[in-house]
Design a protein around this motif. Structure first.
Motif, PDB file in Angstrom:
ATOM      1  N   THR A   1       0.826  -1.182   0.000  1.00 17.59           N
ATOM      2  CA  THR A   1       0.000   0.000   0.000  1.00 17.59           C
ATOM      3  C   THR A   1       0.865   1.238   0.000  1.00 17.59           C
TER       4      THR A   1
ATOM      5  N   VAL B   1     -11.095  -1.598  -3.901  1.00 16.73           N
ATOM      6  CA  VAL B   1      -9.752  -2.091  -3.589  1.00 16.73           C
ATOM      7  C   VAL B   1      -9.890  -3.348  -2.734  1.00 16.73           C
ATOM      8  N   TYR B   2      -9.359  -4.452  -3.226  1.00 18.87           N
ATOM      9  CA  TYR B   2      -9.411  -5.725  -2.509  1.00 18.87           C
ATOM     10  C   TYR B   2      -8.053  -6.000  -1.878  1.00 18.87           C
ATOM     11  N   GLN B   3      -8.069  -6.558  -0.691  1.00 20.36           N
ATOM     12  CA  GLN B   3      -6.827  -6.858   0.001  1.00 20.36           C
ATOM     13  C   GLN B   3      -6.402  -8.290  -0.300  1.00 20.36           C
TER      14      GLN B   3
ATOM     15  N   GLY C   1      -0.834  -7.801  -1.028  1.00 15.81           N
ATOM     16  CA  GLY C   1      -1.128  -6.386  -1.079  1.00 15.81           C
ATOM     17  C   GLY C   1      -2.456  -6.105  -1.750  1.00 15.81           C
ATOM     18  N   PRO C   2      -2.844  -4.833  -1.828  1.00 14.79           N
ATOM     19  CA  PRO C   2      -4.133  -4.453  -2.420  1.00 14.79           C
ATOM     20  C   PRO C   2      -4.126  -4.560  -3.933  1.00 14.79           C
ATOM     21  N   TRP C   3      -5.293  -4.789  -4.497  1.00 14.07           N
ATOM     22  CA  TRP C   3      -5.425  -4.844  -5.952  1.00 14.07           C
ATOM     23  C   TRP C   3      -6.831  -4.385  -6.349  1.00 14.07           C
TER      24      TRP C   3
ATOM     25  N   ASP D   1      -7.201 -13.964  -6.430  1.00 16.25           N
ATOM     26  CA  ASP D   1      -6.373 -12.984  -5.720  1.00 16.25           C
ATOM     27  C   ASP D   1      -5.328 -12.461  -6.700  1.00 16.25           C
TER      28      ASP D   1
ATOM     29  N   SER E   1      -3.202 -10.220  -6.503  1.00 17.90           N
ATOM     30  CA  SER E   1      -1.875  -9.924  -5.954  1.00 17.90           C
ATOM     31  C   SER E   1      -0.931 -11.115  -6.086  1.00 17.90           C
TER      32      SER E   1
END
Length: 296
Positions: free
Chosen positions: A14, A71-73, A77-79, A270, A272
């Motif tokens: 982030t 924003v997804y965690q 990390g976030p994406w 996911d 990330s």
């Protein structure tokens, strides 16, 4: 001058807050990216620069997003979901619909009475087979699987099945005056050549059933190889094969149709993880160290 909003989406970590930073030197964590405006008079100007796995965008207040900006965690990390993600997921699902539709139309000749529609379908079985194989190939190219080796294996099985199908048609079916599908039906041993294509399909539905708990996908995981092995070995009578084939047709349609009831992010997974896997080894190590420091 209209104010700008800096939207910065780092691949794994982030970014720090950038409030108050001068407009001419907006920096994205960690000093990897510098955005500067060469035309400050254009309030709606959009500057996009991507280095490695970090992407930052300076957007004018008038800019509007056509896709989800939630924003997804993720693990690393976030994406966020971007337009390319949406396009890939739509094409992935379209490939499944194409494969399912082609299969159902071709397989219907085993259940339909002989009439004009039956004759039209029977004369174009190879066309439906080709379209269905192409749709499956598209989906396997775009499918999101965390373990790259598994994805490559499914793609290799699809490729092997395509080559085997082409070889069977040109070397065996065509000289015998039959289309490919008819030849496989009349000569069960030909399943060895086309089978890898259906093995790839089985792997895809298994993944879908495992990831999303879809009952129809789980049942298809067993029906597909059962029908093929039953035909190959001759241990299954025609009545049982037709019953399972009909079940396969119905479940395949349900499976492909229900994909469009899922949120786009589900087929992405996911993100990330995929972004992390695309990083060079030294950047992976650095990121993991930073994540460990954050935990502490």
């Amino acid at each position: 001058m209209a104010s700008r909003v800096l939207s910065c989406a780092a691949t794994m970590v982030t970014p720090p807050k950038l409030n108050g930073m001068p407009e001419s030197s907006m920096t994205c964590y960690p000093s990897l990216l510098l955005l500067s405006s060469s035309s400050p008079s254009k309030a709606a100007a959009k500057v996009t620069l991507r280095i490695g796995s970090v992407k930052c965008k300076a957007l004018g207040e008038s800019s509007q997003n056509s896709f989800d900006r939630t924003v997804y965690q993720g693990i690393y990390g976030p994406w966020t979901v971007d337009s390319s993600d949406v396009r890939e997921v739509v094409l992935y699902r379209a490939g499944l619909v194409t494969a399912a539709s082609s299969f159902v139309v071709a397989a219907s000749t085993a259940l339909l009475p002989e009439n004009s529609l039956f004759d039209i379908i029977k004369q174009n079985l190879d066309l439906f087979y080709t379209i269905g194989a192409g749709g499956l190939g598209l989906s396997l190219f775009l499918i999101h699987i965390y373990v790259t080796e598994i994805k490559r294996t499914l793609q290799a099985l699809w490729g092997l099945g395509v080559v085997g199908s082409l070889a069977t048609y040109t070397s065996l079916a065509l000289p015998a005056g039959e289309n490919l599908v008819q030849y496989v039906v009349n000569h069960p041993s030909a399943v060895w050549f086309v089978g890898p294509l259906f093995a790839a399909l089985t792997g895809l539905v298994f993944k879908e059933g495992l990831c999303y708990g879809k009952l129809e996908a789980g049942v298809l995981t067993f029906i597909i190889p059962t029908v093929l092995l039953g035909h190959l070995t001759g241990l299954m009578d025609d009545g049982a094969k037709l019953t399972l084939l009909g079940s396969w047709m119905v479940l395949f349609v349900i499976f492909a149709g229900r994909k469009f009831t899922q949120p786009i992010k589900d087929d992405i997974g996911d993100k990330s993880v995929f972004m992390f896997n695309s990083l060079p080894e030294d950047e992976k190590k650095t990121l993991l160290e930073k994540l460990e420091q954050q935990k502490v």
